[in-house]
Design a protein around this motif. Structure first.
Motif, mmCIF file in Angstrom:
data_model
loop_
_atom_site.group_PDB
_atom_site.id
_atom_site.type_symbol
_atom_site.label_atom_id
_atom_site.label_comp_id
_atom_site.label_asym_id
_atom_site.label_seq_id
_atom_site.Cartn_x
_atom_site.Cartn_y
_atom_site.Cartn_z
ATOM 1 N N ASP A 156 -53.145 -72.801 43.872
ATOM 2 C CA ASP A 156 -52.901 -71.885 42.753
ATOM 3 C C ASP A 156 -52.174 -70.648 43.287
ATOM 4 O OD1 ASP A 156 -54.803 -70.211 43.968
ATOM 5 O OD2 ASP A 156 -56.436 -71.028 42.761
ATOM 6 N N ASP A 157 -52.021 -69.638 42.430
ATOM 7 C CA ASP A 157 -51.239 -68.451 42.809
ATOM 8 C C ASP A 157 -52.090 -67.307 43.344
ATOM 9 O OD1 ASP A 157 -52.503 -67.912 40.446
ATOM 10 O OD2 ASP A 157 -50.763 -67.027 39.448
ATOM 11 N N ILE A 158 -53.357 -67.569 43.632
ATOM 12 C CA ILE A 158 -54.209 -66.522 44.208
ATOM 13 C C ILE A 158 -53.933 -66.440 45.710
ATOM 14 C CG2 ILE A 158 -56.572 -65.770 44.631
ATOM 15 C CD1 ILE A 158 -57.413 -67.275 42.117
ATOM 16 N N PRO A 159 -53.491 -65.294 46.213
ATOM 17 C CA PRO A 159 -53.171 -65.189 47.645
ATOM 18 C C PRO A 159 -54.402 -65.447 48.508
ATOM 19 C CG PRO A 159 -52.298 -63.323 46.417
ATOM 20 C CD PRO A 159 -53.235 -64.047 45.484
ATOM 21 N N ILE A 160 -54.171 -65.998 49.684
ATOM 22 C CA ILE A 160 -55.250 -66.232 50.638
ATOM 23 C C ILE A 160 -54.824 -65.680 51.996
ATOM 24 C CG2 ILE A 160 -54.407 -68.537 51.240
ATOM 25 C CD1 ILE A 160 -57.307 -69.391 51.656
ATOM 26 N N VAL A 196 -46.286 -82.531 53.257
ATOM 27 C CA VAL A 196 -45.556 -81.324 52.895
ATOM 28 C C VAL A 196 -46.457 -80.426 52.055
ATOM 29 C CG1 VAL A 196 -44.575 -82.461 50.858
ATOM 30 C CG2 VAL A 196 -43.466 -80.422 51.777
ATOM 31 N N GLY A 197 -46.359 -79.114 52.297
ATOM 32 C CA GLY A 197 -47.131 -78.147 51.524
ATOM 33 C C GLY A 197 -46.215 -77.305 50.656
ATOM 34 N N PHE A 198 -46.568 -77.150 49.383
ATOM 35 C CA PHE A 198 -45.751 -76.382 48.450
ATOM 36 C C PHE A 198 -46.406 -75.077 48.011
ATOM 37 C CE2 PHE A 198 -43.873 -80.647 47.631
ATOM 38 C CZ PHE A 198 -42.546 -80.315 47.888
ATOM 39 N N ALA A 199 -47.620 -74.796 48.522
ATOM 40 C CA ALA A 199 -48.350 -73.593 48.090
ATOM 41 C C ALA A 199 -48.410 -73.560 46.565
ATOM 42 C CB ALA A 199 -47.695 -72.348 48.675
ATOM 43 N N ASP A 200 -48.030 -72.437 45.954
ATOM 44 C CA ASP A 200 -48.060 -72.327 44.488
ATOM 45 C C ASP A 200 -46.648 -72.367 43.894
ATOM 46 O OD1 ASP A 200 -47.424 -69.880 45.677
ATOM 47 O OD2 ASP A 200 -48.059 -68.759 43.910
ATOM 48 N N SER A 201 -45.671 -72.868 44.665
ATOM 49 C CA SER A 201 -44.269 -72.811 44.239
ATOM 50 C C SER A 201 -43.913 -73.845 43.173
ATOM 51 C CB SER A 201 -43.346 -72.998 45.454
ATOM 52 O OG SER A 201 -43.506 -74.309 46.001
ATOM 53 N N ARG A 202 -44.781 -74.848 42.969
ATOM 54 C CA ARG A 202 -44.484 -75.882 41.978
ATOM 55 C C ARG A 202 -45.677 -76.092 41.055
ATOM 56 N NH1 ARG A 202 -40.772 -80.537 44.945
ATOM 57 N NH2 ARG A 202 -39.308 -79.085 45.948
ATOM 58 N N PRO A 203 -45.908 -75.147 40.161
ATOM 59 C CA PRO A 203 -47.036 -75.307 39.226
ATOM 60 C C PRO A 203 -46.826 -76.515 38.333
ATOM 61 C CG PRO A 203 -45.622 -73.489 38.560
ATOM 62 C CD PRO A 203 -45.150 -73.909 39.912
ATOM 63 N N LYS A 204 -47.926 -77.125 37.949
ATOM 64 C CA LYS A 204 -47.851 -78.314 37.094
ATOM 65 C C LYS A 204 -47.479 -77.906 35.675
ATOM 66 C CE LYS A 204 -50.481 -82.400 35.739
ATOM 67 N NZ LYS A 204 -51.774 -83.118 35.856
ATOM 68 N N LYS A 205 -46.541 -78.649 35.086
ATOM 69 C CA LYS A 205 -46.094 -78.355 33.731
ATOM 70 C C LYS A 205 -46.953 -79.102 32.720
ATOM 71 C CE LYS A 205 -41.294 -77.575 35.136
ATOM 72 N NZ LYS A 205 -39.881 -77.999 34.965
ATOM 73 N N THR A 206 -47.211 -78.446 31.619
ATOM 74 C CA THR A 206 -48.010 -79.071 30.571
ATOM 75 C C THR A 206 -47.642 -78.452 29.220
ATOM 76 O OG1 THR A 206 -50.250 -79.481 29.752
ATOM 77 C CG2 THR A 206 -49.870 -77.424 30.937
ATOM 78 N N THR A 211 -55.700 -71.269 29.451
ATOM 79 C CA THR A 211 -55.978 -69.936 29.983
ATOM 80 C C THR A 211 -55.440 -69.880 31.407
ATOM 81 O OG1 THR A 211 -58.121 -70.570 30.912
ATOM 82 C CG2 THR A 211 -58.078 -69.832 28.595
ATOM 83 N N GLN A 212 -55.368 -68.690 31.947
ATOM 84 C CA GLN A 212 -54.883 -68.539 33.319
ATOM 85 C C GLN A 212 -55.749 -69.318 34.306
ATOM 86 O OE1 GLN A 212 -55.246 -64.660 35.351
ATOM 87 N NE2 GLN A 212 -53.056 -64.823 35.807
ATOM 88 N N GLN A 213 -57.058 -69.277 34.103
ATOM 89 C CA GLN A 213 -57.958 -69.978 35.007
ATOM 90 C C GLN A 213 -57.791 -71.486 34.887
ATOM 91 O OE1 GLN A 213 -59.879 -68.524 37.417
ATOM 92 N NE2 GLN A 213 -60.041 -70.664 38.065
ATOM 93 N N GLU A 214 -57.629 -71.980 33.678
ATOM 94 C CA GLU A 214 -57.426 -73.421 33.485
ATOM 95 C C GLU A 214 -56.121 -73.874 34.133
ATOM 96 O OE1 GLU A 214 -59.715 -74.209 29.198
ATOM 97 O OE2 GLU A 214 -57.628 -73.496 29.242
ATOM 98 N N GLN A 215 -55.073 -73.052 34.039
ATOM 99 C CA GLN A 215 -53.801 -73.383 34.675
ATOM 100 C C GLN A 215 -53.966 -73.417 36.194
ATOM 101 O OE1 GLN A 215 -50.628 -73.984 33.013
ATOM 102 N NE2 GLN A 215 -50.214 -74.788 35.055
ATOM 103 N N ARG A 216 -54.702 -72.457 36.724
ATOM 104 C CA ARG A 216 -54.925 -72.435 38.171
ATOM 105 C C ARG A 216 -55.712 -73.659 38.630
ATOM 106 N NH1 ARG A 216 -56.407 -65.946 38.707
ATOM 107 N NH2 ARG A 216 -54.230 -65.240 39.044
ATOM 108 N N ASN A 217 -56.724 -74.035 37.863
ATOM 109 C CA ASN A 217 -57.508 -75.224 38.211
ATOM 110 C C ASN A 217 -56.632 -76.473 38.242
ATOM 111 O OD1 ASN A 217 -59.798 -73.643 38.313
ATOM 112 N ND2 ASN A 217 -60.496 -74.190 36.253
ATOM 113 N N MET A 218 -55.683 -76.556 37.308
ATOM 114 C CA MET A 218 -54.802 -77.713 37.236
ATOM 115 C C MET A 218 -53.787 -77.722 38.381
ATOM 116 S SD MET A 218 -52.626 -79.005 33.917
ATOM 117 C CE MET A 218 -51.537 -77.578 33.964
ATOM 118 N N ASN A 219 -53.358 -76.534 38.795
ATOM 119 C CA ASN A 219 -52.356 -76.442 39.854
ATOM 120 C C ASN A 219 -52.924 -76.795 41.228
ATOM 121 O OD1 ASN A 219 -50.371 -75.695 38.056
ATOM 122 N ND2 ASN A 219 -50.659 -73.492 38.389
ATOM 123 N N ARG A 220 -54.234 -76.599 41.417
ATOM 124 C CA ARG A 220 -54.854 -76.939 42.707
ATOM 125 C C ARG A 220 -55.018 -78.456 42.760
ATOM 126 N NH1 ARG A 220 -58.146 -72.251 41.572
ATOM 127 N NH2 ARG A 220 -59.837 -73.589 40.840
#
Length: 230
Positions: A156-160, A196-206, A211-220
């Motif tokens: 997701d887009d949360i920095p680590i 290959v690792g894409f980090a958060d550069s390719r979020p899943k389209k839907t 909600t923001q949290q639901e989008q993050r859950n889907m992107n992970r």
């Protein structure tokens, strides 16, 4: 003394008989069509005898012919792999967290991170490792050297920023690498594996409103592509 008349002179001219004209046949074009098909078949047979057969291309050709000519499905190695993958996930009770889809390049297998890793970690959970090992055993006899397996890690887009991972790029890459190692242990050839690792550069389209949290859950997620080699 009388001269004998030549028999040629006595003969009467005969009318030329006209040969009866054959009736037009509306199916004559079928003969030409059949000849063309025969020639094309001979041409393709000749090509196959003088070139190396690429199984990936032949499989794609079979699928295209089935879809556009017979309008039906045809059994191909990809469909066999799809069935094996879905059965493996069903046996492990993981179908709810996975998506399996055949596309023009091969098969895409998406696994939600809820199933795969604890938050912020790259070590496969015990159940996830069991699922990946089962997947590797299932597909290993089918892929041979005509397929490559690409493993993508997505976050997701949360920095680590931890002692182990300086950013989501490292986290997503190590997650993909750990799956590669699990597949290697099941006999998959190293030459067929790519991580290959894409980090958060390719979020899943839907099309869903999330909600923001639901989008993050889907992107992970982790995506495994079984690609035909052309």
């Amino acid at each position: 003394m009388k001269k004998k008349e030549s028999p040629i002179n006595k003969s009467k001219p005969t009318a030329m008989r006209r040969r009866p004209r054959a009736a037009d046949n509306g199916d004559d074009w079928l003969l030409t069509y059949a000849d063309v098909i025969t020639l094309l078949l001979a041409f393709f047979v000749m090509l196959l005898t003088i070139t190396d057969v690429n199984e990936g291309k032949m499989e794609a050709l079979k699928e295209a012919l089935s879809e556009n000519i017979t309008k039906g499905e045809v059994n191909t190695p990809l469909k066999d792999i799809e069935t094996m993958v879905e059965n493996a996930f069903a046996l492990k009770g993981a179908s709810e967290f996975t998506e399996v889809e055949i596309n023009q390049d091969g098969i895409s297998i998406e696994l939600n991170n809820v199933l795969m890793y604890p938050s912020g970690q790259a070590t496969l959970s015990g159940n996830a490792l069991d699922i990946i090992e089962s997947l590797g055993r299932s597909i290993q006899p089918y892929i041979k050297d005509h397929y490559e397996i690409w493993i993508e890690g997505h976050t997701d887009d949360i920095p680590i920023h931890t002692e182990k991972f300086d950013s989501n790029w490292e986290l997503s890459s190590i997650r993909a690498i750990n799956i590669v190692q699990a597949l290697l242990a099941q006999g998959i050839d190293a030459n067929q594996l790519v991580a290959v690792g894409f980090a958060d550069s390719r979020p899943k389209k839907t099309d869903l409103v999330l909600t923001q949290q639901e989008q993050r859950n889907m992107n992970r997620r982790v995506v495994i592509h079984i690609k035909r080699v052309y």
